[in-house]
Design a protein around this motif. Structure first.
Motif, short mmCIF file in Angstrom:
data_model
loop_
_atom_site.label_atom_id
_atom_site.label_comp_id
_atom_site.label_asym_id
_atom_site.label_seq_id
_atom_site.Cartn_x
_atom_site.Cartn_y
_atom_site.Cartn_z
N VAL B 273 0.68 -1.45 0.20
CA VAL B 273 -0.01 0.01 0.12
C VAL B 273 0.81 1.29 0.03
O VAL B 273 0.64 2.33 -0.59
N ASP B 277 1.01 3.88 -2.97
CA ASP B 277 0.61 5.47 -2.79
C ASP B 277 1.73 6.27 -3.11
O ASP B 277 1.36 7.47 -3.59
N TRP B 280 1.73 6.79 -6.70
CA TRP B 280 0.54 7.67 -7.55
C TRP B 280 0.75 8.90 -7.04
O TRP B 280 0.22 9.95 -7.91
N ARG B 281 1.22 9.29 -5.76
CA ARG B 281 1.16 10.64 -5.43
C ARG B 281 2.42 11.36 -5.93
O ARG B 281 2.31 12.23 -6.51
N TYR B 283 3.13 10.38 -9.13
CA TYR B 283 2.31 10.55 -10.44
C TYR B 283 1.43 12.03 -10.36
O TYR B 283 1.55 12.75 -11.24
N GLY B 284 0.91 12.01 -9.29
CA GLY B 284 -0.01 13.12 -8.98
C GLY B 284 0.67 14.34 -9.02
O GLY B 284 0.12 15.53 -9.60
N GLU B 285 1.83 14.74 -8.47
CA GLU B 285 2.65 15.71 -8.45
C GLU B 285 3.25 16.08 -9.93
O GLU B 285 3.14 17.33 -10.29
N ALA B 368 -6.34 7.73 -17.02
CA ALA B 368 -5.56 6.98 -16.09
C ALA B 368 -6.56 6.61 -15.10
O ALA B 368 -7.67 6.99 -15.02
N ALA B 369 -6.23 5.34 -14.25
CA ALA B 369 -7.25 4.89 -13.23
C ALA B 369 -7.48 5.95 -12.23
O ALA B 369 -6.55 6.73 -11.93
#
Lengths: 369, 369
Positions: B273, B277, B280-281, B283-285, B368-369
């Motif tokens: 997890v 996390d 993906w964070r 990726y988000g940035e 994106a998912a």
């Protein structure tokens, strides 16, 4: 403020109640970019019944019955919902606490206690909290006068069927002397990220205290103001009119808003790029996280809310981040998931809720920028 | 490996060259989830011309002319592009350095220097770097034997028209004795985030050194291995065959890959997890940043690349994050923006490029998912 602007009507049962977003977080009230909500609370007690903590259980049951009857014949509480705390599981009671409908004290279900909820959660009465009645009005944005009008009308309505403990000298009598007189606590929940970031917040808090209002962090005291959320409220209930308290709260809150606005302008002028970057990265973390703590949701929501309020294009409606504050609390999560969870499981489940909400908002908007 | 698998053919000019993504970063080579690329470099010098640093400018001009002629009649360099460093601006030269086509030394345009680029950037010859010729083959993923075959064929081709400095005792003669013999430097660029996170990397680096290979961080030495990227290469060129060097690099790299795989499995097992996390964070940035440094791109790309390699669904193709490493370097940004920029302006422009690339990848994937 109409008591039921959403037109949804009061919830039919607990399940329907908690499946809805709290309407007072809609973000569409006046100054919704800085003021999340306004709350009015009136403390009332019944004559000839001891205060809650000294009354016997059968007396408290009598209070619940009397208030329920009075509410049924009150136009303000048309089609309202009565929830008895003893009928509810600890988890359900905690859900009400997280929705700010019920205090921690009422959430403890060991005595005859209840809540009457009307009008889309904006109006409610806690029964047998510290006082026999705690009438509460919640409204989005800054609207103390409007919320007061709703509370005042509901109080008059209920007063038709109830014999309030009242002294001509003091006013309404309350369990704790600090509430005696008007029994009114009016408060606003304000979001002050720029004042916190620019370190002007201490001065602001001090000056609010100096004019006789009370102010505290919603999620923490001293310098750890999680989410930059502050609750400002009146302190005095004795020897003042309700109108005085409401006007003073309104005036001081407008002054705070002005200061926050100036601080935001200064940040935009001096550090626009860093600010936009911080807002959007916060959004990115919420949008894609796979595990997230309550604290992180509160903090990232704070920067995103500021970005929305500043008008950065492409972000979600302010309602979405406001609602996250409630929907990601432990009891809400546990109820949504349908089972007990460890903290680690909650963090994962919470991340799922957060992503889902932002994705849904992007779909609604036809896409984030 | 076919010398021009993309079928794009060699670039017609500098503009076309730099408008393309470097094909050796495509991520579709063998073990592309851990090995970004394989590079073969052959050092050659011409008989009867002093080594570059001792030759006169007109002698170096002669070398450029001879190599260009040899390339023109070499099948390996069919339709190749000759760029003379002296014809190019410092910015253009720096773009070639960032694309790993040209060394820092060659990037300095003060002497008669050039590069012949063929086959979709995978094959090139630097002229008058430390040696008269530095033949270079780049390939995606782990394929030292295949890249060596391409280099060997090109070397034979060029050798038809050039008189290489060669001694029967030593082998190829080079400006620096450490290259004499085969003149071969074979290297792979490997991505080892799990070994770094689990702190096993020191042991791995030590054992690679012990078997006579060289290893260093791509973007930093000691414990600050930005982006977790490492370059592994052979050290010895004297008294060994090319085949020995290639096979040893291949064998040791496969061993490193196995260790990284085990470390990734361990991370997935113990902290799935947290890992998801973090990916993906990151990726988000990247997806939403408004200002970002080179270092941040390298670091966030590293976690996202690991997530892609681990098969987390919904992320972009590995090619996209690989290409970011080149496209977000200062000279590439400056050339794309069309003007000089301050560091702060570059960070903003870089963020725009990063967002754009990830958005385009999301559009391509249908989301994106």
């Amino acid at each position: 403020m109409s008591p039921d602007p959403g037109g949804l009507g009061p919830p039919r049962d607990f399940g329907e109640l908690v499946s809805r977003a709290s309407p007072w977080l809609s973000g569409d009230g006046p100054h919704g970019g800085m003021v999340l909500s306004t709350r009015i609370r009136l403390a009332r007690n019944l004559n000839n019944v001891p205060f809650t903590h000294r009354a016997r259980d059968e007396q408290l049951q009598g209070v619940v019955a009397n208030v329920a009857t009075a509410a049924r014949s009150s136009p303000s509480f048309d089609h309202s919902l009565l929830l008895q705390m003893s009928d509810m599981s600890p988890l359900e009671r905690q859900v009400l606490v997280e929705r700010h409908l019920v205090s921690h004290e009422l959430g403890d279900g060991t005595r005859p206690r209840g809540i009457v909820i009307a009008s889309d959660e904006r109006l409610s009465v806690m029964i047998n909290e510290e006082d026999h009645l705690r009438l509460q009005v919640m409204a989005p944005g800054l609207q103390p006068s409007e919320a007061w009008s709703v509370a005042d009308a509901a109080d008059d309505d209920l007063g038709q069927g109830l014999d309030y403990a009242f002294s001509d000298d003091i006013g309404y009598l309350t369990s704790c002397p600090t509430n005696a007189g008007t029994g009114l606590r009016a408060s606003v929940l304000v979001h002050l990220p720029a004042l916190v970031i620019l370190k002007d917040i201490h001065q602001v808090l001090k000056s609010v205290m100096q004019v006789g209002l009370n102010v505290r962090g919603l999620y923490g005291e001293h310098s750890d103001w999680m989410g930059n959320l502050f609750q400002v409220s009146n302190q005095t209930t004795l020897g003042v009119t309700e109108r005085d308290s409401i006007e003073s709260l309104d005036r001081v809150t407008r002054r705070i808003i002005e200061m926050e606005e100036k601080a935001r302008d200064r940040m935009l002028r001096d550090a626009r790029v860093q600010l936009e970057d911080k807002v959007w990265r916060g959004y990115g973390e919420l949008r894609y996280c796979r595990s997230i703590t309550s604290r992180e949701v509160i903090e990232r929501s704070s920067v995103v809310r500021m970005g929305i309020a500043l008008g950065l294009p492409g972000l979600c409606p302010i309602r979405v981040v406001n609602e996250l504050l409630i929907l990601t609390q432990p009891a809400h999560l546990q109820r949504a998931s349908g089972g007990e969870m460890t903290q680690a499981e909650r963090n994962v489940y919470r991340a799922g809720i957060v992503r889902e909400r932002l994705e849904a908002a992007e779909r609604d908007a036809g896409h984030a920028a």
